[in-house]
Design a protein around this motif. Structure first.
Motif, PDB file in Angstrom:
ATOM      1  N   THR A 162     -13.315   4.732  -5.788  1.00 41.86           N
ATOM      2  CA  THR A 162     -12.112   5.290  -5.185  1.00 41.86           C
ATOM      3  C   THR A 162     -11.090   5.612  -6.254  1.00 41.86           C
TER       4      THR A 162
ATOM      5  N   LEU B  96       0.832  -1.203   0.000  1.00 43.84           N
ATOM      6  CA  LEU B  96       0.000   0.000   0.000  1.00 43.84           C
ATOM      7  C   LEU B  96       0.867   1.253   0.000  1.00 43.84           C
TER       8      LEU B  96
ATOM      9  N   ALA C 236      -6.968   2.563   4.974  1.00 44.25           N
ATOM     10  CA  ALA C 236      -7.514   1.441   4.207  1.00 44.25           C
ATOM     11  C   ALA C 236      -7.438   0.153   5.020  1.00 44.25           C
ATOM     12  N   ILE C 237      -6.278  -0.063   5.659  1.00 47.08           N
ATOM     13  CA  ILE C 237      -6.103  -1.286   6.453  1.00 47.08           C
ATOM     14  C   ILE C 237      -7.106  -1.312   7.603  1.00 47.08           C
TER      15      ILE C 237
ATOM     16  N   PRO D  64      -2.809   4.374   3.352  1.00 47.14           N
ATOM     17  CA  PRO D  64      -2.720   2.929   3.605  1.00 47.14           C
ATOM     18  C   PRO D  64      -3.255   2.533   4.975  1.00 47.14           C
TER      19      PRO D  64
ATOM     20  N   THR E 198      -8.959  -5.744  -1.002  1.00 47.07           N
ATOM     21  CA  THR E 198      -9.966  -4.748  -0.637  1.00 47.07           C
ATOM     22  C   THR E 198      -9.308  -3.424  -0.246  1.00 47.07           C
TER      23      THR E 198
ATOM     24  N   MET F 103      -8.066   2.283  -1.706  1.00 45.20           N
ATOM     25  CA  MET F 103      -7.156   3.390  -1.969  1.00 45.20           C
ATOM     26  C   MET F 103      -7.282   3.896  -3.388  1.00 45.20           C
TER      27      MET F 103
ATOM     28  N   LEU G 294     -15.310  -2.943   7.075  1.00 43.77           N
ATOM     29  CA  LEU G 294     -16.004  -1.953   6.243  1.00 43.77           C
ATOM     30  C   LEU G 294     -15.333  -1.912   4.878  1.00 43.77           C
ATOM     31  N   THR G 295     -15.814  -2.722   3.946  1.00 43.79           N
ATOM     32  CA  THR G 295     -15.151  -2.773   2.651  1.00 43.79           C
ATOM     33  C   THR G 295     -15.727  -1.744   1.676  1.00 43.79           C
ATOM     34  N   LEU G 296     -16.698  -0.952   2.143  1.00 43.11           N
ATOM     35  CA  LEU G 296     -17.303   0.108   1.343  1.00 43.11           C
ATOM     36  C   LEU G 296     -17.669  -0.337  -0.076  1.00 43.11           C
ATOM     37  N   PRO G 297     -18.512  -1.348  -0.212  1.00 39.86           N
ATOM     38  CA  PRO G 297     -18.901  -1.747  -1.561  1.00 39.86           C
ATOM     39  C   PRO G 297     -19.724  -0.622  -2.190  1.00 39.86           C
ATOM     40  N   GLY G 298     -19.489  -0.395  -3.453  1.00 38.90           N
ATOM     41  CA  GLY G 298     -20.264   0.625  -4.126  1.00 38.90           C
ATOM     42  C   GLY G 298     -19.663   2.009  -4.043  1.00 38.90           C
ATOM     43  N   VAL G 299     -18.588   2.165  -3.264  1.00 33.75           N
ATOM     44  CA  VAL G 299     -17.922   3.468  -3.217  1.00 33.75           C
ATOM     45  C   VAL G 299     -16.794   3.460  -4.236  1.00 33.75           C
TER      46      VAL G 299
ATOM     47  N   LEU H 210     -10.017   0.181   7.845  1.00 29.24           N
ATOM     48  CA  LEU H 210     -11.385  -0.061   7.362  1.00 29.24           C
ATOM     49  C   LEU H 210     -11.585  -1.540   7.046  1.00 29.24           C
ATOM     50  N   VAL H 211     -10.584  -2.150   6.401  1.00 29.39           N
ATOM     51  CA  VAL H 211     -10.715  -3.570   6.062  1.00 29.39           C
ATOM     52  C   VAL H 211     -10.790  -4.416   7.329  1.00 29.39           C
ATOM     53  N   GLU H 212      -9.933  -4.067   8.313  1.00 33.73           N
ATOM     54  CA  GLU H 212      -9.956  -4.827   9.562  1.00 33.73           C
ATOM     55  C   GLU H 212     -11.281  -4.664  10.286  1.00 33.73           C
TER      56      GLU H 212
ATOM     57  N   MET I 105      -7.077   7.877  -0.107  1.00 36.92           N
ATOM     58  CA  MET I 105      -7.108   7.188   1.181  1.00 36.92           C
ATOM     59  C   MET I 105      -5.714   6.687   1.565  1.00 36.92           C
TER      60      MET I 105
END
Lengths: 280, 120
Positions: free
Chosen positions: B102, A189, B87-88, B84, A223, A228, B95-100, B90-92, B82
């Motif tokens: 980026t 990342l 992002a990490i 790193p 993901t 990002m 919250l994978t934010l489908p439909g957003v 949110l994933v943890e 966003m």
């Protein structure tokens, strides 16, 4: 509590050479001198004996808590650990002194059995505690070596390479555990941010097995990359691995997968071209 | 009251979050943004979170819901820049934010937005 008699000290000092010879013999016959040069060993043993005699003289209590002796032993076991000696061989450095020392005491106190027993106990306790200290120091050094190697391995195992303009590749080799996949994720990342690459390819040709945990880590990484604003392709899915994934019922449908790195690169370049022409 | 500025650039709105998001601020932003979209009939919204280095699940959900509701109001939304660590996190948090949508940075996000708006 019994204390070390002055006459014991005298005896040690007066018979240093004899003690040394017997000690070194005993060490050699037990293979505790592997990789050690003769003069090095002689230097270490005589140095220790000197320190011990001095330390005992200065210290008021019989345990001889002389700081200098301990420091010497710490240094010694650290060097032994680096030479690859095991804990037994390192500890034996001290314990091998027991035999020669005891026979010396026996000779000195031949006509005073009570005193002999007392002095033997004191010397034995002293050597035991020093031996334990050596083992502890040895262990600390070993642990430091292991920790450093682990860190080095982690750094080595996550090389992110630039494959094309805007395409990064991460060839993974070896088993993925949680700590490693965390490092992999972070470094990938960070490189994406640094280089502004639009597509990252994770090549798993060198990953021997893919289980649910590894698949989950891969999903997380993909993901995070998507969040990002970059794209991710997984390449190098071997037939066995594809079979395992299907057997395990893992859902990787949200990830683009390719059989080898060349295909993944081809796809990445195509995507970049499409994006450019649409923008142009 | 503390507010996050919303800048208008042609038919797009640009929101740059440069302070630590707290819950009330996020709620205000959501309100202000929907208000601005309806007033200016913007076609696209760009949310730059490159200065944001910490998120919790609430802020993560707010990002998703802001992007969802601007889409309902017919404005394409891009979340750009966003970090790193974010992002990490949110994933943890799951919250994978489908439909957003980026993008890596504002420039790329703007390119994609233009393309999408032109395609409609």
């Amino acid at each position: 509590m019994a204390t070390l008699q002055g006459s014991t000290l005298e005896a040690i000092k007066n018979n240093q050479d004899q003690l040394l010879d017997q000690w070194i013999n005993s060490l050699e016959s037990n293979g505790a001198t592997r990789n050690l040069k003769e003069h090095e060993l002689r230097q270490q043993t005589s140095g220790f004996l000197q320190l011990l005699a001095n330390g005992l003289q200065q210290a008021d209590d019989a345990t001889g808590n002389a700081e200098e002796v301990r420091r010497f032993l710490e240094k010694l076991s650290a060097s032994r650990a680096q030479l690859g000696h095991d804990s037994h061989q390192t500890a034996y450095f001290i314990f091998a002194l027991k035999g020669p020392l005891f026979s010396l005491l026996q000779r000195v106190y031949a006509d005073q059995p009570a005193l002999l027993a007392e002095q033997l106990l004191v010397v034995s306790e002293l050597l035991d505690s020093l031996g334990m200290h050596t083992v502890r120091a040895y262990q600390i050094t070993r642990e430091a070596v292991i920790r450093r190697q682990q860190e080095e391995l982690l750094e080595l195992s996550t090389p992110v390479v630039k494959l094309w303009d805007g395409v990064l590749a991460l060839p993974l080799i070896g088993t993925l555990d949680s700590q490693r996949s965390q490092t992999v994720m972070e470094s990938l990342l960070q490189r994406i941010v640094d280089t502004g690459a639009e597509i990252a390819i994770i090549d798993i040709t060198g990953v021997p097995t893919v289980d649910t945990l590894v698949a989950q880590h891969l999903l997380k990484t993909v993901t995070a990359i998507r969040l990002m604003g970059a794209d991710c392709i997984i390449s190098g899915v071997r037939p066995q691995i594809a079979q395992t994934i299907v057997h395990l019922g893992l859902d990787l449908s949200s990830i683009t997968t390719k059989a080898n790195l060349a295909d993944a690169l081809k796809l990445a370049i195509k995507r970049l071209d499409v994006g450019d022409s649409a923008r142009g | 009251m503390e507010r996050i500025p919303i800048l208008q650039m042609g038919e797009f709105l640009l929101v740059t979050i440069q302070v630590d998001m707290h819950d009330q601020l996020a709620l205000n932003l959501q309100e202000d943004l929907t208000d601005r979209i309806s007033r200016t009939s913007a076609r696209g919204v760009l949310i730059d979170i490159s200065a944001l280095d910490m998120v919790d699940s609430f802020i993560g959900r707010m990002i998703a819901s802001i992007s969802g509701l601007s889409r309902i109001m017919d404005a394409e939304t891009m979340v750009v820049g966003m970090q790193p660590a974010v992002a990490i996190t949110l994933v943890e948090l799951g919250l994978t934010l489908p439909g957003v949508s980026t993008a890596l940075n504002v420039e790329r996000g703007m390119q994609v937005l233009r393309k999408r708006v032109a395609g409609r």
